[in-house]
Design a protein around this motif. Sequence first.
Motif, PDB file in Angstrom:
ATOM      1  N   PRO A 134     -32.840  84.954  32.922  1.00 54.55           N
ATOM      2  CA  PRO A 134     -32.282  84.805  31.570  1.00 54.55           C
ATOM      3  C   PRO A 134     -31.130  85.777  31.301  1.00 54.55           C
ATOM      4  O   PRO A 134     -30.132  85.404  30.678  1.00 54.55           O
ATOM      5  N   ALA A 135     -31.241  87.016  31.768  1.00 50.90           N
ATOM      6  CA  ALA A 135     -30.163  87.985  31.565  1.00 50.90           C
ATOM      7  C   ALA A 135     -28.907  87.583  32.342  1.00 50.90           C
ATOM      8  O   ALA A 135     -27.786  87.639  31.822  1.00 50.90           O
ATOM      9  N   ILE A 136     -29.081  87.155  33.586  1.00 55.14           N
ATOM     10  CA  ILE A 136     -27.947  86.756  34.425  1.00 55.14           C
ATOM     11  C   ILE A 136     -27.237  85.546  33.821  1.00 55.14           C
ATOM     12  O   ILE A 136     -26.005  85.538  33.674  1.00 55.14           O
ATOM     13  N   LEU A 137     -27.997  84.525  33.456  1.00 56.66           N
ATOM     14  CA  LEU A 137     -27.367  83.306  32.940  1.00 56.66           C
ATOM     15  C   LEU A 137     -26.795  83.503  31.541  1.00 56.66           C
ATOM     16  O   LEU A 137     -25.801  82.863  31.189  1.00 56.66           O
ATOM     17  N   SER A 138     -27.367  84.396  30.755  1.00 54.79           N
ATOM     18  CA  SER A 138     -26.756  84.750  29.463  1.00 54.79           C
ATOM     19  C   SER A 138     -25.428  85.457  29.685  1.00 54.79           C
ATOM     20  O   SER A 138     -24.455  85.223  28.964  1.00 54.79           O
ATOM     21  N   GLY A 139     -25.380  86.325  30.689  1.00 58.44           N
ATOM     22  CA  GLY A 139     -24.127  86.992  31.033  1.00 58.44           C
ATOM     23  C   GLY A 139     -23.071  86.013  31.507  1.00 58.44           C
ATOM     24  O   GLY A 139     -21.906  86.092  31.126  1.00 58.44           O
ATOM     25  N   LEU A 140     -23.473  85.054  32.340  1.00 54.71           N
ATOM     26  CA  LEU A 140     -22.557  84.011  32.799  1.00 54.71           C
ATOM     27  C   LEU A 140     -21.999  83.237  31.621  1.00 54.71           C
ATOM     28  O   LEU A 140     -20.783  83.018  31.518  1.00 54.71           O
ATOM     29  N   LYS A 141     -22.855  82.817  30.712  1.00 50.82           N
ATOM     30  CA  LYS A 141     -22.426  82.079  29.519  1.00 50.82           C
ATOM     31  C   LYS A 141     -21.420  82.895  28.719  1.00 50.82           C
ATOM     32  O   LYS A 141     -20.364  82.392  28.318  1.00 50.82           O
ATOM     33  N   SER A 142     -21.726  84.162  28.487  1.00 48.98           N
ATOM     34  CA  SER A 142     -20.835  85.022  27.705  1.00 48.98           C
ATOM     35  C   SER A 142     -19.459  85.140  28.347  1.00 48.98           C
ATOM     36  O   SER A 142     -18.439  85.002  27.679  1.00 48.98           O
ATOM     37  N   VAL A 143     -19.438  85.393  29.647  1.00 51.80           N
ATOM     38  CA  VAL A 143     -18.164  85.562  30.350  1.00 51.80           C
ATOM     39  C   VAL A 143     -17.338  84.274  30.295  1.00 51.80           C
ATOM     40  O   VAL A 143     -16.144  84.302  30.011  1.00 51.80           O
ATOM     41  N   LEU A 144     -17.972  83.136  30.562  1.00 44.93           N
ATOM     42  CA  LEU A 144     -17.231  81.865  30.565  1.00 44.93           C
ATOM     43  C   LEU A 144     -16.762  81.455  29.176  1.00 44.93           C
ATOM     44  O   LEU A 144     -15.792  80.726  29.043  1.00 44.93           O
ATOM     45  N   GLU A 145     -17.451  81.941  28.147  1.00 45.13           N
ATOM     46  CA  GLU A 145     -17.043  81.628  26.775  1.00 45.13           C
ATOM     47  C   GLU A 145     -16.155  82.706  26.173  1.00 45.13           C
ATOM     48  O   GLU A 145     -15.808  82.637  24.999  1.00 45.13           O
ATOM     49  N   GLY A 146     -15.793  83.702  26.974  1.00 45.76           N
ATOM     50  CA  GLY A 146     -14.865  84.737  26.511  1.00 45.76           C
ATOM     51  C   GLY A 146     -15.478  85.763  25.582  1.00 45.76           C
ATOM     52  O   GLY A 146     -14.781  86.390  24.794  1.00 45.76           O
ATOM     53  N   VAL A 147     -16.780  85.952  25.690  1.00 44.35           N
ATOM     54  CA  VAL A 147     -17.494  86.920  24.858  1.00 44.35           C
ATOM     55  C   VAL A 147     -17.946  88.062  25.754  1.00 44.35           C
ATOM     56  O   VAL A 147     -18.295  87.851  26.917  1.00 44.35           O
ATOM     57  N   GLU A 148     -17.987  89.264  25.223  1.00 45.97           N
ATOM     58  CA  GLU A 148     -18.458  90.393  26.017  1.00 45.97           C
ATOM     59  C   GLU A 148     -19.934  90.204  26.337  1.00 45.97           C
ATOM     60  O   GLU A 148     -20.738  89.849  25.478  1.00 45.97           O
ATOM     61  N   HIS A 149     -20.290  90.420  27.596  1.00 43.53           N
ATOM     62  CA  HIS A 149     -21.691  90.277  27.992  1.00 43.53           C
ATOM     63  C   HIS A 149     -22.429  91.598  27.798  1.00 43.53           C
ATOM     64  O   HIS A 149     -21.813  92.642  27.643  1.00 43.53           O
ATOM     65  N   MET A 150     -23.755  91.513  27.821  1.00 46.20           N
ATOM     66  CA  MET A 150     -24.572  92.713  27.666  1.00 46.20           C
ATOM     67  C   MET A 150     -24.385  93.618  28.876  1.00 46.20           C
ATOM     68  O   MET A 150     -24.435  93.157  30.007  1.00 46.20           O
ATOM     69  N   PRO A 151     -24.189  94.917  28.652  1.00 42.75           N
ATOM     70  CA  PRO A 151     -24.135  95.829  29.800  1.00 42.75           C
ATOM     71  C   PRO A 151     -25.550  96.132  30.290  1.00 42.75           C
ATOM     72  O   PRO A 151     -26.481  96.191  29.493  1.00 42.75           O
ATOM     73  N   PHE A 152     -25.700  96.295  31.581  1.00 40.84           N
ATOM     74  CA  PHE A 152     -27.003  96.612  32.155  1.00 40.84           C
ATOM     75  C   PHE A 152     -26.936  97.965  32.842  1.00 40.84           C
ATOM     76  O   PHE A 152     -26.044  98.211  33.642  1.00 40.84           O
ATOM     77  N   ALA A 153     -27.873  98.828  32.519  1.00 41.31           N
ATOM     78  CA  ALA A 153     -27.957 100.128  33.175  1.00 41.31           C
ATOM     79  C   ALA A 153     -28.438  99.936  34.611  1.00 41.31           C
ATOM     80  O   ALA A 153     -27.908 100.493  35.543  1.00 41.31           O
ATOM     81  N   ARG A 154     -29.489  99.161  34.788  1.00 39.24           N
ATOM     82  CA  ARG A 154     -30.004  98.769  36.101  1.00 39.24           C
ATOM     83  C   ARG A 154     -30.658  97.427  35.911  1.00 39.24           C
ATOM     84  O   ARG A 154     -30.880  96.980  34.804  1.00 39.24           O
ATOM     85  N   GLN A 155     -30.996  96.802  37.006  1.00 44.39           N
ATOM     86  CA  GLN A 155     -31.545  95.455  36.925  1.00 44.39           C
ATOM     87  C   GLN A 155     -32.719  95.396  35.953  1.00 44.39           C
ATOM     88  O   GLN A 155     -33.662  96.144  36.050  1.00 44.39           O
ATOM     89  N   GLY A 156     -32.602  94.471  34.993  1.00 38.75           N
ATOM     90  CA  GLY A 156     -33.687  94.229  34.071  1.00 38.75           C
ATOM     91  C   GLY A 156     -33.768  95.178  32.907  1.00 38.75           C
ATOM     92  O   GLY A 156     -34.638  95.060  32.073  1.00 38.75           O
ATOM     93  N   GLU A 157     -32.854  96.130  32.792  1.00 36.11           N
ATOM     94  CA  GLU A 157     -32.910  97.095  31.705  1.00 36.11           C
ATOM     95  C   GLU A 157     -31.601  97.043  30.917  1.00 36.11           C
ATOM     96  O   GLU A 157     -30.538  97.170  31.471  1.00 36.11           O
ATOM     97  N   VAL A 158     -31.691  96.855  29.627  1.00 34.26           N
ATOM     98  CA  VAL A 158     -30.510  96.794  28.777  1.00 34.26           C
ATOM     99  C   VAL A 158     -30.029  98.205  28.502  1.00 34.26           C
ATOM    100  O   VAL A 158     -30.802  99.090  28.149  1.00 34.26           O
ATOM    101  N   SER A 159     -28.726  98.428  28.671  1.00 33.50           N
ATOM    102  CA  SER A 159     -28.139  99.725  28.409  1.00 33.50           C
ATOM    103  C   SER A 159     -28.115 100.028  26.918  1.00 33.50           C
ATOM    104  O   SER A 159     -27.917  99.141  26.102  1.00 33.50           O
ATOM    105  N   LYS A 160     -28.295 101.275  26.567  1.00 32.45           N
ATOM    106  CA  LYS A 160     -28.243 101.686  25.154  1.00 32.45           C
ATOM    107  C   LYS A 160     -26.818 102.005  24.728  1.00 32.45           C
ATOM    108  O   LYS A 160     -26.562 102.291  23.585  1.00 32.45           O
TER     109      LYS A 160
END
Length: 161
Positions: A134-160
């Motif tokens: 879900p995180a990977i495909l949400s990032g793909l969607k964001s990038v292809l739609e020209g929106v900033e994607h969520m940054p990840f600190a490490r796999q599976g963890e959302v950066s603060k």
Amino acid sequence: MPAPKPHAESDPDFVYVVYIAAPPEKVWAALVDNKTERAWWWNTRHDSDFKPGSSIRYVRNGEVDIEGEVLESDPPNRLVYTFRSGSPGPQHDEGYTQVEHRIEVYDGWTKLTLIHSNFKRDSAVRKGVSGGWPAILSGLKSVLEGVEHMPFARQGEVSKA
């Protein structure tokens, strides 16, 4: 390598669907990009030519994170490959699972369906991909739609940050 042998006792398939405001060809191109370390995929680069019978490796920080073989490739509609952790440990020991990407036009959008299958019973791999895809495909969607994607600190963890 043929499709992985089904397990006698297995966990259910993991299925995830995302609708993307981009043409199927752009979605396909992003999935098979083998030149770019993609931030939306935890800075992973795919090492493959995506032809049936070819190896596929997800390379991150110079290490093979995931390895497998392309089983089917029908641009820009369908990509199927085997999937196994490249590092020793419980996920690697479960053997190969299978990933399928289905791309189709749906009411002016591109519908991307991911089906990850062939998990052992109580699979550590299924637990991992349930958060990862879900995180990977949400990032793909964001990038292809020209929106900033969520940054990840490490796999599976959302950066603060």
